[in-house]
Motif scaffolding. Structure first.
Motif, PDB file in Angstrom:
ATOM      1  N   TYR A 223       9.358  -5.047  -0.103  1.00 47.75           N
ATOM      2  CA  TYR A 223       9.476  -5.750  -1.243  1.00 47.75           C
ATOM      3  C   TYR A 223       8.949  -6.967  -1.199  1.00 47.75           C
ATOM      4  O   TYR A 223       8.242  -7.350  -2.285  1.00 47.75           O
ATOM      5  CB  TYR A 223      10.970  -5.593  -2.023  1.00 47.75           C
ATOM      6  CG  TYR A 223      11.030  -6.260  -3.334  1.00 47.75           C
ATOM      7  CD1 TYR A 223      10.192  -5.590  -4.337  1.00 47.75           C
ATOM      8  CD2 TYR A 223      11.724  -7.383  -3.425  1.00 47.75           C
ATOM      9  CE1 TYR A 223      10.266  -6.099  -5.538  1.00 47.75           C
ATOM     10  CE2 TYR A 223      11.842  -7.926  -4.671  1.00 47.75           C
ATOM     11  CZ  TYR A 223      11.220  -7.392  -5.731  1.00 47.75           C
ATOM     12  OH  TYR A 223      11.276  -7.710  -7.022  1.00 47.75           O
ATOM     13  N   GLU A 224       9.186  -7.729  -0.438  1.00 45.08           N
ATOM     14  CA  GLU A 224       8.909  -9.136  -0.304  1.00 45.08           C
ATOM     15  C   GLU A 224       7.460  -9.488  -0.126  1.00 45.08           C
ATOM     16  O   GLU A 224       6.969 -10.299  -0.603  1.00 45.08           O
ATOM     17  CB  GLU A 224       9.919 -10.105   0.448  1.00 45.08           C
ATOM     18  CG  GLU A 224      11.140 -10.015   0.221  1.00 45.08           C
ATOM     19  CD  GLU A 224      12.203 -10.627   1.306  1.00 45.08           C
ATOM     20  OE1 GLU A 224      11.757 -11.208   2.304  1.00 45.08           O
ATOM     21  OE2 GLU A 224      13.391 -10.937   0.769  1.00 45.08           O
ATOM     22  N   GLU A 227       4.923  -6.630  -2.585  1.00 45.64           N
ATOM     23  CA  GLU A 227       5.545  -6.285  -3.845  1.00 45.64           C
ATOM     24  C   GLU A 227       4.879  -5.075  -4.626  1.00 45.64           C
ATOM     25  O   GLU A 227       5.613  -4.297  -5.070  1.00 45.64           O
ATOM     26  CB  GLU A 227       5.877  -7.533  -4.459  1.00 45.64           C
ATOM     27  CG  GLU A 227       6.772  -7.142  -5.796  1.00 45.64           C
ATOM     28  CD  GLU A 227       7.008  -8.313  -6.703  1.00 45.64           C
ATOM     29  OE1 GLU A 227       7.445  -8.226  -7.665  1.00 45.64           O
ATOM     30  OE2 GLU A 227       6.967  -9.355  -5.931  1.00 45.64           O
TER      31      GLU A 227
END
Length: 785
Positions: A223-224, A227
């Motif tokens: 997700y980081e 994204e």
């Protein structure tokens, strides 16, 4: 209670960090998301995994929830405490998501394992799909963070549940360049190893993993770092949930039977049933009916109560319609049973009032029918049928549609009470009837029997027998006529009539025994009447001409006759020799004594306690008692006979005042010269005549013959007290008469006043004597004049 709400999402803190279930928050959450309207058309998804592994972030992007996420700039720390629940936004059917507290957190320390097992157990119990969040780099590692979690899940599943398929969706986070096709076999191999290493119960040692779990594997980018790619992958996964949530659930064949669905249905149906029960108990109309029925009959009770029950059950049906049919029906039945248990006491009170009122109305109607002259049996049958019909009508009004209670006992109790009352009244009426005729018999028999026994003679017992037969037949006819309305069997009627006949005989027997107890008094009365009165019932005057011996014998014979009549009850046709025995033994006592002197072997016929041919039940006076009574009778009447003899002798003495004939002859011979002298000198004759008149007056005034009737000495003593006062009264009267003037208008009538004056003088003397008597001297002649 912590609760957060956005436009499309609503969440609540289901279990706090201390492991406490927040039920108030859940209730509000269920109402807010309108879970009750969904029925069974909903799914629960939970997620578990290591702390700070992005579980809340994944859920928020996947289901549109608003769970709190970790702030990466503040460092890794515990974000979710306990278990949170939220509704997915935009996914149908209704889907609930639970965010579990992460494992391996440093904040819990040693307590982590205990809470981990508890939360895992809860997730498996309620979830249809369990997401297991794990790092991609943990696949294939022996000390991966999720291995202890998987062991816990497998142990709990086998220990607490029977085989049922729960979907385990492993979400691989931060996927590397290694293709998923290569990662998935390794992951499945690790899962199988964990399954094989977990201790299993004896029943599930050979049970494969597929019996308990349906394992799926998906992979997501970081997700980081990526994204946008992460969001695309999550959107694709979301579409999978949206389109495949129902098939996923339906693929689990046990979910239609499943413990999960049954458990949810059980909890919700119980809650609905409890709510409807409380609502019914607080219903104002029911409370009013419950209070009123304690003291009186409530009109339309059954219909009104059935309506309230139907309303409560209908509300339950409407709210529980989406839940498992078996559970719903079972809980509805339980609710219905509880509601019926609640209203049953009121229903029993209602039936009790109906029964009591029916019984009272029956008693009144029955009494009125009898008072109106209706036959007893007809009145009983008619009133019973009418009032049992009235009870049935009242019972029908109190019937509750939902209840199938057996109320026959209440009806049977009413019938027993009615029958008992009829029996009681019947006995009372029969007792009153028999008592009435017994009283009439007592009145008709007692007086006449007593009179017949008082005048006992040879016809006494035949007359009593005829009297008894006549009065008994009359009473039996009257009772038979009165009993015709009671519809009695012959045996019962015969028993009553026999009892009445026995009562009549008992009255006669009791009166006979009563009279026998006073036989001595009756004998003395009879003797006194016959001895002291002549054949014209006039009192006897013992002048000396009466034959006292014959009179005494006659009176005693009559008294003995009375004794013989009273000795036994003679209601039959048998002939006895009681009178002969008594007469020969008691009236001819001198002859018997002479016989006894000649022969000592003669046996006294009265030396016995029973009569020949007379049973003891009919014996009133035994022979030995007769002998004793006769002896006492003779002793007590002997004085009366002696008094009569004394009276005769006194009368003879009082009438024999002249001297004997020889004395009269001697006086005539020796007094001849004196008599001639009197004839030659008339003056002497006048003096003698005057003396004779004076003597005659004294004789009358003093009642000399009466005074000497009781003997010479008593007569002399009485005359001595009266003589001087009587002489003084005569002289005073003569003096008073001499002072009165003599009328000479008619010389021819002069002698008459002299005679009247002499008579007046006699009368005056008598008055003086009366005056003297009032002053203390009593003249026997006073009563004669």
């Amino acid at each position: 209670m912590q609760m957060e709400k956005t436009d499309d999402c609503c969440s609540t803190h289901l279990i706090d960090g201390d492991g406490t279930f927040v039920d108030t928050g859940l209730d509000h959450f269920i109402k807010e998301v309108k879970l009750g309207e969904c029925g069974l058309s909903y799914a629960i998804v939970s997620i578990m995994g290591p702390q700070s592994s992005g579980k809340s972030t994944l859920l928020n992007h996947l289901f549109g929830t608003n769970f709190r996420e970790m702030d990466a700039f503040k460092g890794r720390s515990q974000t979710t405490k306990g278990i949170w629940m939220a509704r997915c936004a935009g996914i149908e059917p209704c889907t609930l998501v639970m965010d579990l507290e992460g494992t391996d957190g440093r904040e819990r320390g040693e307590d982590d394992t205990a809470f981990e097992k508890q939360s895992a157990l809860f997730a498996l119990a309620v979830s249809d799909i369990v997401l297991i969040n794990m790092w991609c780099h943990d696949i294939g590692r022996e000390q991966a963070a999720n291995k202890p979690l998987l062991k816990t899940v497998f142990q709990v599943m086998m220990r607490l549940f029977s085989p049922r398929k729960t979907t385990l969706m492993f979400v691989i986070r931060d996927k590397t360049r290694t293709p998923l096709e290569n990662l998935e076999p390794v992951l499945r191999e690790d899962i199988q190893k964990i399954w094989d290493s977990v201790p299993k119960p004896e029943a599930h040692k050979e049970t494969p993993l597929s019996e308990f779990f349906n394992v799926e594997v998906v992979a997501l980018s970081s997700y980081e770092e990526k994204e946008e790619q992460f969001k695309e992958q999550v959107a694709t996964l979301r579409q999978r949930f949206f389109h495949s949530i129902a098939p996923v659930i339906k693929e689990n064949r046990d979910l239609d039977l499943p413990a999960h669905k049954v458990m949810v249905a059980t909890v919700r149906c119980e809650e609905i049933a409890k709510e409807k029960y409380s609502s019914f108990a607080a219903n104002e109309e029911w409370c009013h009916m419950e209070e009123a029925v304690q003291s009186e009959i409530v009109s339309g009770f059954g219909k009104k109560l059935s309506g309230i029950l139907n309303f409560s059950l209908s509300e339950y049906d409407a709210e529980a319609i989406y839940f498992d049919g078996g559970v719903r029906s079972a809980k509805r039945k339980q609710l219905e049973e509880k509601l019926l248990q609640l209203v049953q006491p009121a229903h029993q009170s209602m039936l009790g009032h109906i029964r009591s009122r029916t019984l009272e109305n029956f008693k009144e109607a029955f009494e009125k029918a009898l008072n109106a002259g209706e036959g007893f049996s007809l009145a009983a049958v008619t009133c019973t049928q009418n009032h049992m019909d009235k009870f049935d009508k009242g019972h029908a009004d109190a019937v509750i549609e939902q209840a199938n209670w057996d109320t026959s006992k209440v009806r049977d109790k009413l019938r027993r009470d009615i029958d008992a009352h009829i029996t009681s009244v019947r006995e009372a009426k029969l007792s009153e009837l028999t008592s009435s005729f017994e009283a009439k018999l007592n009145e008709a028999l007692s007086g006449p029997v007593e009179a017949l026994l008082d005048g006992a003679n040879s016809e006494t017992w035949p007359t009593i027998k005829k009297l008894l037969q006549r009065e008994t037949e009359s009473a039996v006819a009257g009772v038979s006529n009165a009993l015709s309305g009671f519809d009695m069997d012959e045996q019962s009627m015969e028993k009553i009539l026999t009892g009445l006949e026995n009562y009549a005989k008992g009255v006669v027997e009791a009166k006979a025994r009563e009279q026998a107890g006073r036989v001595l008094i009756l004998m003395k009365d009879r003797f006194s009447i016959l001895f002291s009165h002549d054949s014209d019932s006039m009192p006897r005057v013992w002048t000396g001409k009466e034959d006292i011996r014959a009179i005494t014998k006659t009176a005693r014979s009559s008294s003995l006759k009375l004794l013989s009549v009273m000795a036994a009850i003679r209601m039959g046709d048998d002939v006895d020799n009681i009178e002969t025995t008594l007469s020969s033994s008691l009236m001819d006592m001198k002859n018997n004594a002479a016989v006894k002197d000649r022969s000592i072997t003669i046996i006294d016929p009265l030396a016995s306690s029973s009569w020949e041919e007379i049973p003891s039940s009919r014996t009133l006076i035994t022979p030995v008692q007769c002998k004793s009574l006769w002896r006492q009778f003779n002793s007590e009447t002997e004085y009366t006979v002696t008094q009569a003899i004394s009276a005769q002798e006194a009368h003879k003495r009082s009438n024999n005042w002249l001297p004997p004939p020889w004395a009269i002859v001697a006086l005539a011979v020796l007094g001849f010269n004196e008599f001639m002298t009197l004839l030659r000198n008339p003056l002497y004759l006048g003096l003698i005549f005057a003396g004779f008149l004076l003597f005659k007056a004294l004789w009358v005034q003093l009642d000399i013959s009466g005074e000497f009737r009781n003997g010479a000495l008593p007569g002399l003593l009485s005359l001595s007290t009266k003589f001087v006062p009587t002489i003084m009264n005569l002289l005073r009267r003569l003096a008073e008469e001499g002072q009165k003037p003599i009328t000479t208008t008619d010389p021819r009538r002069n002698p008459a006043p002299v005679s009247r004056n002499f008579q007046s003088g006699s009368s005056s003397t008598s008055d003086s004597s009366s005056s003297s008597s009032s002053s203390g001297v009593t003249s026997p002649k006073e009563g004669n004049e």
